[in-house]
Design an enzyme around this catalytic site. Structure first.
Site, PDB file in Angstrom:
ATOM      1  N   TYR A  71      62.947  27.147  39.343  1.00  0.00           N
ATOM      2  CA  TYR A  71      62.763  28.758  39.314  1.00  0.00           C
ATOM      3  C   TYR A  71      63.666  29.501  38.551  1.00  0.00           C
ATOM      4  CZ  TYR A  71      62.292  33.275  41.690  1.00  0.00           C
ATOM      5  OH  TYR A  71      62.170  34.696  42.063  1.00  0.00           O
ATOM      6  N   ARG A 101      75.947  37.381  46.760  1.00  0.00           N
ATOM      7  CA  ARG A 101      74.900  38.068  45.683  1.00  0.00           C
ATOM      8  C   ARG A 101      74.902  39.611  45.789  1.00  0.00           C
ATOM      9  NH1 ARG A 101      69.336  35.896  45.743  1.00  0.00           N
ATOM     10  NH2 ARG A 101      70.252  34.234  44.524  1.00  0.00           N
TER      11      ARG A 101
HETATM   12  P1  NAD Z   1      54.907  36.411  46.534  1.00  0.00           P
HETATM   13  O1  NAD Z   1      54.983  35.037  46.785  1.00  0.00           O
HETATM   14  O2  NAD Z   1      54.347  37.308  47.648  1.00  0.00           O
HETATM   15  O3  NAD Z   1      53.892  36.880  45.163  1.00  0.00           O
HETATM   16  C1  NAD Z   1      53.800  36.016  43.908  1.00  0.00           C
HETATM   17  C2  NAD Z   1      52.236  35.916  43.765  1.00  0.00           C
HETATM   18  O4  NAD Z   1      51.915  35.110  42.758  1.00  0.00           O
HETATM   19  C3  NAD Z   1      51.313  35.622  44.813  1.00  0.00           C
HETATM   20  O5  NAD Z   1      50.261  36.405  45.216  1.00  0.00           O
HETATM   21  C4  NAD Z   1      50.720  34.031  44.499  1.00  0.00           C
HETATM   22  O6  NAD Z   1      49.597  33.739  44.777  1.00  0.00           O
HETATM   23  C5  NAD Z   1      50.774  34.534  42.822  1.00  0.00           C
HETATM   24  N1  NAD Z   1      50.807  33.152  41.934  1.00  0.00           N
HETATM   25  C6  NAD Z   1      51.659  32.219  42.051  1.00  0.00           C
HETATM   26  N2  NAD Z   1      51.306  31.580  41.076  1.00  0.00           N
HETATM   27  C7  NAD Z   1      50.371  31.826  40.101  1.00  0.00           C
HETATM   28  C8  NAD Z   1      49.576  31.586  39.197  1.00  0.00           C
HETATM   29  N3  NAD Z   1      49.897  30.475  38.645  1.00  0.00           N
HETATM   30  N4  NAD Z   1      48.606  32.106  38.602  1.00  0.00           N
HETATM   31  C9  NAD Z   1      48.348  33.454  39.136  1.00  0.00           C
HETATM   32  N5  NAD Z   1      49.046  33.889  40.485  1.00  0.00           N
HETATM   33  C10 NAD Z   1      49.888  33.166  40.838  1.00  0.00           C
HETATM   34  O7  NAD Z   1      56.222  36.948  45.912  1.00  0.00           O
HETATM   35  P2  NAD Z   1      56.893  38.272  45.828  1.00  0.00           P
HETATM   36  O8  NAD Z   1      58.050  38.646  46.473  1.00  0.00           O
HETATM   37  O9  NAD Z   1      55.977  39.421  45.646  1.00  0.00           O
HETATM   38  O10 NAD Z   1      57.387  38.115  44.088  1.00  0.00           O
HETATM   39  C11 NAD Z   1      56.682  38.520  42.955  1.00  0.00           C
HETATM   40  C12 NAD Z   1      57.509  38.321  41.807  1.00  0.00           C
HETATM   41  O11 NAD Z   1      58.891  38.806  41.967  1.00  0.00           O
HETATM   42  C13 NAD Z   1      57.786  36.823  41.608  1.00  0.00           C
HETATM   43  O12 NAD Z   1      57.710  36.712  40.078  1.00  0.00           O
HETATM   44  C14 NAD Z   1      59.041  36.771  41.974  1.00  0.00           C
HETATM   45  O13 NAD Z   1      59.825  35.809  41.227  1.00  0.00           O
HETATM   46  C15 NAD Z   1      59.838  38.140  41.761  1.00  0.00           C
HETATM   47  N6  NAD Z   1      60.788  38.217  42.362  1.00  0.00           N
HETATM   48  C16 NAD Z   1      60.805  38.687  44.053  1.00  0.00           C
HETATM   49  C17 NAD Z   1      61.922  38.734  44.626  1.00  0.00           C
HETATM   50  C18 NAD Z   1      61.741  39.260  45.964  1.00  0.00           C
HETATM   51  O14 NAD Z   1      62.856  39.502  46.612  1.00  0.00           O
HETATM   52  N7  NAD Z   1      60.735  39.668  46.555  1.00  0.00           N
HETATM   53  C19 NAD Z   1      63.095  38.830  43.890  1.00  0.00           C
HETATM   54  C20 NAD Z   1      63.508  38.291  42.702  1.00  0.00           C
HETATM   55  C21 NAD Z   1      62.282  38.117  41.804  1.00  0.00           C
HETATM   56  N1  UDP Z   2      68.831  31.702  55.170  1.00  0.00           N
HETATM   57  C1  UDP Z   2      69.118  31.629  56.462  1.00  0.00           C
HETATM   58  N2  UDP Z   2      68.162  31.269  57.306  1.00  0.00           N
HETATM   59  C2  UDP Z   2      66.677  31.355  56.875  1.00  0.00           C
HETATM   60  C3  UDP Z   2      66.434  31.653  55.603  1.00  0.00           C
HETATM   61  C4  UDP Z   2      67.232  31.567  54.458  1.00  0.00           C
HETATM   62  O1  UDP Z   2      70.006  31.462  56.805  1.00  0.00           O
HETATM   63  O2  UDP Z   2      65.836  30.961  57.958  1.00  0.00           O
HETATM   64  C5  UDP Z   2      69.913  32.063  54.134  1.00  0.00           C
HETATM   65  C6  UDP Z   2      69.665  31.081  52.870  1.00  0.00           C
HETATM   66  O3  UDP Z   2      70.449  29.983  52.948  1.00  0.00           O
HETATM   67  C7  UDP Z   2      70.283  32.183  51.850  1.00  0.00           C
HETATM   68  C8  UDP Z   2      69.850  33.700  52.347  1.00  0.00           C
HETATM   69  O4  UDP Z   2      69.427  33.376  53.690  1.00  0.00           O
HETATM   70  O5  UDP Z   2      71.732  32.294  51.787  1.00  0.00           O
HETATM   71  C9  UDP Z   2      68.776  34.215  51.685  1.00  0.00           C
HETATM   72  O6  UDP Z   2      67.674  33.295  51.570  1.00  0.00           O
HETATM   73  P1  UDP Z   2      66.334  33.692  51.049  1.00  0.00           P
HETATM   74  O7  UDP Z   2      65.493  32.627  50.976  1.00  0.00           O
HETATM   75  O8  UDP Z   2      65.701  34.780  51.630  1.00  0.00           O
HETATM   76  O9  UDP Z   2      66.426  34.130  49.301  1.00  0.00           O
HETATM   77  P2  UDP Z   2      67.451  33.684  48.377  1.00  0.00           P
HETATM   78  O10 UDP Z   2      68.314  34.722  48.056  1.00  0.00           O
HETATM   79  O11 UDP Z   2      68.436  32.426  48.752  1.00  0.00           O
HETATM   80  O12 UDP Z   2      66.442  33.176  47.230  1.00  0.00           O
END
Ligand code: NAD
Ligand code: UDP
Length: 322
Positions: free
Chosen positions: A153, A284
């Site tokens: 990732y 973070r």
């Molecule tokens: P999510 O898993 O709900 O959404 C991701 C979506 O992408 C899903 O609907 C999934 O089915 C789709 N997907 C995955 N692989 C695919 C493919 N090959 N083709 C088409 N669709 C595909 O997660 P989210 O939290 O909504 O995250 C959305 C984006 O934001 C992601 O790129 C994630 O890396 C990024 N992001 C999210 C967070 C967060 O805290 N939510 C933090 C950092 C980055």
């Molecule tokens: N974590 C936890 N219990 C859970 C899920 C996550 O203690 O059931 C901790 C995990 O180890 C991390 C933080 O919570 O330190 C945030 O985890 P998350 O998977 O939400 O996101 P990350 O920032 O690690 O991608």
């Protein structure tokens, strides 16, 4: 290459548009009267998230993979969110995760290059790895383990940023790269494994909250409405490429989060200790000076307020399930 100016409805493609964040982008674009195509292979998303849009004449859902099935049509903007985001989900198929982020990004950028579209890339705070600089500023280059279980990732997102900037420098593709910090809120998949959904869902069910590694590690939680507002300010900015941190700068330990969720839900659930996953970042927190200055943006929803809405959402799902 200047963005196209259009008098008709904006044509937007949202990859991963049936996911947690992508579906909120679709909602907002539809509210702005755009014509929206959402592509999603439903790996971690759900059509439930776009149920209110799917029958609209200006909304099209393509059930497909961003690596192979991008629509051959013209768009003004492409929002690239297709990628699993939760550690257990992205580690379930690590090769797939890396390729979604690299090949998917390349396909998106090629399409954007062909139709002169602006690209929004959902990057991540994971590009900073387990950071030695705190809070994290955009100029910090990060400390990612390239061969660990999170690398599929983290390195996938890093390579995607590289592709964005190379397509920008080489072909003039307009890019907007947001580094997203932990975000939560309604429409999170209750089973996706991230900490807020895990804690709230277990607290509501009276199940133990599993605290990994003692819970002294920190995260900074941004409510989804704040995040989406930041996304749109970035995407509509005339010339900001990013990368730019979009997140909430209020930092909590994971133990504090567990205690707040227990208190707010009034649950009888207890905390149980579990090992810290490999390479789990110990701290973070975003430095959002750049977002404040460039986008006049900062989060408005405090953790307790956002949790209240999120707890109500998950409680509603439980009632719906009964
Ligand atoms: P999510 O898993 O709900 O959404 C991701 C979506 O992408 C899903 O609907 C999934 O089915 C789709 N997907 C995955 N692989 C695919 C493919 N090959 N083709 C088409 N669709 C595909 O997660 P989210 O939290 O909504 O995250 C959305 C984006 O934001 C992601 O790129 C994630 O890396 C990024 N992001 C999210 C967070 C967060 O805290 N939510 C933090 C950092 C980055
Ligand atoms: N974590 C936890 N219990 C859970 C899920 C996550 O203690 O059931 C901790 C995990 O180890 C991390 C933080 O919570 O330190 C945030 O985890 P998350 O998977 O939400 O996101 P990350 O920032 O690690 O991608």
């Amino acid at each position: 290459m200047p963005a196209k100016s259009r008098t008709t409805s904006r044509r937007a493609l949202v990859t991963g548009g049936a996911g947690f964040l992508g579906s909120h982008i679709c909602d907002r674009l539809i509210a702005e009267n755009a014509t929206v195509t959402c592509i999603d292979n439903l790996l971690t998303g759900s059509v439930d998230n776009i149920a209110g849009l799917i029958h609209l004449p200006n909304f099209t859902f393509v059930h497909g993979d961003v690596r192979t099935d991008l629509p051959d049509a013209d768009f003004d903007e492409i929002w690239n969110l297709a990628s699993p985001a939760s550690p257990p989900q992205y580690q379930a198929d690590p090769v797939g995760t890396l390729l979604i982020n690299v090949l998917g990004m390349q396909r998106v950028l090629e399409l954007a290059r062909r139709c002169n579209a602006r690209v929004f890339q959902a990057s991540t705070s994971e590009v900073y790895g387990d950071p030695e600089v705190h809070p994290q500023v955009e100029s910090y280059r990060g400390a990612v383990n390239p061969i660990g279980p999170r690398a599929c990732y983290d390195e996938g997102k890093r390579a995607a940023e590289t592709l964005c900037f190379d397509y920008h420098r080489t072909y003039g593709v307009e890019i907007r790269v947001a580094r997203i910090f932990n975000t939560y809120g309604p429409r999170m998949d209750p089973k996706d494994g991230r900490v807020v959904s895990n804690f709230v869902v277990n607290a509501l069910a009276g199940e133990p909250l599993e605290l990994y590694g003692g819970g002294a590690q920190t995260r900074s939680f941004c409510y989804r409405d704040d995040l989406v507002e930041g996304f749109f300010r970035l995407m509509r900015h005339p010339d900001a490429t990013g990368p730019i941190n979009i997140g909430n700068p209020c930092e909590f330990t994971i133990r504090e989060l567990a205690e707040i969720v227990i208190e707010m839900t009034g649950t009888s659930s207890k905390v149980v200790d579990r090992p810290l996953p490999i390479d789990d970042p110990l701290q973070r927190c975003p430095d959002i000076t750049k977002a404040r200055n460039l986008l006049s943006w900062e989060p408005e929803v405090a953790l307790r307020e956002g949790l209240e809405r999120t707890i109500s959402y998950f409680a509603g799902l439980r009632i719906g399930a009964n």
